[in-house]
Scaffold this motif. Structure first.
Motif, PDB file in Angstrom:
ATOM      1  N   TYR A  27       0.878  -1.189   0.113  1.00 11.31           N
ATOM      2  CA  TYR A  27      -0.194   0.009   0.180  1.00 11.31           C
ATOM      3  C   TYR A  27       0.739   1.158   0.111  1.00 11.31           C
ATOM      4  CZ  TYR A  27      -3.864  -3.263   0.847  1.00 11.31           C
ATOM      5  OH  TYR A  27      -4.512  -4.241   0.873  1.00 11.31           O
ATOM      6  N   GLU A  29       3.302   2.200   1.870  1.00 11.65           N
ATOM      7  CA  GLU A  29       3.360   2.856   3.176  1.00 11.65           C
ATOM      8  C   GLU A  29       4.955   2.874   3.642  1.00 11.65           C
ATOM      9  OE1 GLU A  29       3.563   4.838   6.437  1.00 11.65           O
ATOM     10  OE2 GLU A  29       1.803   4.788   5.456  1.00 11.65           O
ATOM     11  N   VAL A  48      -2.229  -4.908  14.183  1.00  8.91           N
ATOM     12  CA  VAL A  48      -2.710  -3.969  13.527  1.00  8.91           C
ATOM     13  C   VAL A  48      -1.453  -3.399  12.873  1.00  8.91           C
ATOM     14  CG1 VAL A  48      -3.692  -1.669  13.624  1.00  8.91           C
ATOM     15  CG2 VAL A  48      -4.550  -3.586  15.036  1.00  8.91           C
ATOM     16  N   GLU A  50       0.386  -0.089  11.109  1.00 11.54           N
ATOM     17  CA  GLU A  50       0.460   1.365  10.931  1.00 11.54           C
ATOM     18  C   GLU A  50      -1.119   1.946  11.628  1.00 11.54           C
ATOM     19  OE1 GLU A  50       2.483   3.909  10.209  1.00 11.54           O
ATOM     20  OE2 GLU A  50       4.003   2.310  10.630  1.00 11.54           O
ATOM     21  N   ASP A  51      -1.814   1.270  12.359  1.00  7.22           N
ATOM     22  CA  ASP A  51      -3.177   1.735  12.772  1.00  7.22           C
ATOM     23  C   ASP A  51      -4.175   1.990  11.613  1.00  7.22           C
ATOM     24  OD1 ASP A  51      -2.789   1.872  15.364  1.00  7.22           O
ATOM     25  OD2 ASP A  51      -1.679   3.878  15.371  1.00  7.22           O
ATOM     26  N   ARG A  52      -3.894   1.381  10.536  1.00  5.51           N
ATOM     27  CA  ARG A  52      -4.637   1.375   9.402  1.00  5.51           C
ATOM     28  C   ARG A  52      -5.475   0.029   8.897  1.00  5.51           C
ATOM     29  NH1 ARG A  52      -1.552   4.370   4.557  1.00  5.51           N
ATOM     30  NH2 ARG A  52      -3.338   4.039   3.552  1.00  5.51           N
ATOM     31  N   TRP A  53      -4.614  -0.978   8.984  1.00  9.29           N
ATOM     32  CA  TRP A  53      -4.920  -2.100   8.487  1.00  9.29           C
ATOM     33  C   TRP A  53      -4.935  -3.318   9.657  1.00  9.29           C
ATOM     34  CZ3 TRP A  53      -0.463   0.222   6.041  1.00  9.29           C
ATOM     35  CH2 TRP A  53      -1.032   0.930   4.978  1.00  9.29           C
ATOM     36  N   LYS A 117      -9.552  -5.982   2.070  1.00 14.69           N
ATOM     37  CA  LYS A 117      -8.633  -5.408   1.118  1.00 14.69           C
ATOM     38  C   LYS A 117      -7.954  -6.455   0.474  1.00 14.69           C
ATOM     39  CE  LYS A 117      -8.527  -1.266   2.990  1.00 14.69           C
ATOM     40  NZ  LYS A 117      -8.997   0.049   2.398  1.00 14.69           N
ATOM     41  N   GLU A 131      -9.846  -3.494   6.559  1.00 14.43           N
ATOM     42  CA  GLU A 131      -9.910  -2.157   7.374  1.00 14.43           C
ATOM     43  C   GLU A 131      -9.856  -2.376   8.647  1.00 14.43           C
ATOM     44  OE1 GLU A 131     -13.501   1.206   7.851  1.00 14.43           O
ATOM     45  OE2 GLU A 131     -13.780  -0.900   7.065  1.00 14.43           O
ATOM     46  N   TYR A 132      -9.093  -1.306   9.692  1.00 20.26           N
ATOM     47  CA  TYR A 132      -9.045  -1.507  10.800  1.00 20.26           C
ATOM     48  C   TYR A 132     -10.051  -0.497  11.363  1.00 20.26           C
ATOM     49  CZ  TYR A 132      -7.302  -0.479  15.623  1.00 20.26           C
ATOM     50  OH  TYR A 132      -6.999  -0.414  16.875  1.00 20.26           O
ATOM     51  N   PRO A 134     -10.751   1.517  14.509  1.00 18.17           N
ATOM     52  CA  PRO A 134     -10.040   1.748  15.824  1.00 18.17           C
ATOM     53  C   PRO A 134     -10.928   1.709  17.104  1.00 18.17           C
ATOM     54  CG  PRO A 134     -10.383   3.703  14.367  1.00 18.17           C
ATOM     55  CD  PRO A 134     -10.805   2.427  13.501  1.00 18.17           C
TER      56      PRO A 134
END
Length: 267
Positions: A27, A29, A48, A50-53, A117, A131-132, A134
């Motif tokens: 992605y 990153e 988790v 990068e707090d994104r995935w 994803k 998707e994460y 939060p």
């Protein structure tokens, strides 16, 4: 060594870091910071990135446990008077691919689920990327009044899946999340599994939904909420699976009380 600890340690930290780097690379990153989550999940190591995935890492050990659980569940289904309808996947990547497809199918029906994803293989491991979310609570973490308020939505979403010939197969409070969406808290469904014999699987799903609610909500309003979306015949079919569901360690409810309310509703 307890099985949960064995499975949690089934993937070395260095390998998890490599998986996180692979996800980040896919992605674009540059960083690949990750956190291993504490979870009572026997079928993957959750991360988790990068707090994104939200990433599930599935090893051969998890596939083996899935085979054992599938066999046990099918034996339980036999005890309820029906053929076994749970299916096993032969490899970790097949497990990841199925959950990706099941999650996508739920979203296409308008059922909330984390955005899928991709699923891929990393050195023999199955990797699922979602998707994460939060901010979430599991259904059983809510106050009882809130659980009762979400009961109609639980059965509405389950009925939507069933009308499309899709069964969840592992419905329990831990697999129903409550998370904000446009300022409103809504239900999200996760961890769908693969089943055959869809009519029996639908009845089993419905029994699991009642089993998830009734430790927190009286049996009568729980059954009445189910009746808003299911026929009397559907509810009676679910009754036949309640004893089987009650044997599972992740459900603890008064099966006799729920059966009594189902019989009341059917009169």
């Amino acid at each position: 060594m307890p099985i949960r600890r064995l499975l949690r340690e089934s993937v070395p930290e260095a390998t998890l870091a490599a998986v996180a780097e692979d996800v980040a690379d896919r992605y674009g990153e540059p960083s690949a910071e990750f956190e291993r989550l504490e979870a009572n999940n026997w079928l993957s190591v959750p991360l988790v990135v990068e707090d994104r995935w939200f990433v599930k890492v599935i090893a051969d050990q998890h596939s083996l446990v899935h085979a054992v659980l599938t066999t046990g569940r099918n034996i339980g289904a036999f005890s309820s008077g029906t053929e076994g309808f749970f299916e096993h996947f032969s490899t970790p990547v097949e497990m990841a691919q199925h959950e990706l497809a099941a999650t996508q199918a739920m979203r296409e029906l308008g059922v909330n689920a984390p955005e899928p994803k991709e699923a891929f293989e990393h050195d023999g491991l199955g990797v699922l990327v979602l998707e994460y979310l939060p901010e979430f609570r599991t259904l059983d973490e809510l106050p009882e009044a809130e659980i009762a308020a979400f009961a109609p939505a639980l059965f509405e979403n389950l009925a939507r899946m069933h009308e499309a010939e899709l069964a969840h197969g592992d419905l329990r409070a831990e697999n129903v999340l409550v998370a904000p969406d446009d300022g409103e808290e809504v239900l999200y469904f996760i961890d769908a599994t693969r089943v055959q014999a869809i009519e029996d699987a639908k009845a089993y799903d419905l029994a699991c939904a009642l089993a998830s609610l009734t430790p927190h909500v009286d049996a009568r309003p729980a059954v009445d909420a189910a009746r808003e979306h299911y026929s009397t015949e559907d509810i009676l079919a679910a009754r036949e699976f309640l004893d089987f569901v009650n044997l599972r360690p992740d459900h603890d409810f008064e099966a006799a009380e729920v059966k009594g309310e189902i019989e009341r509703a059917a009169d």
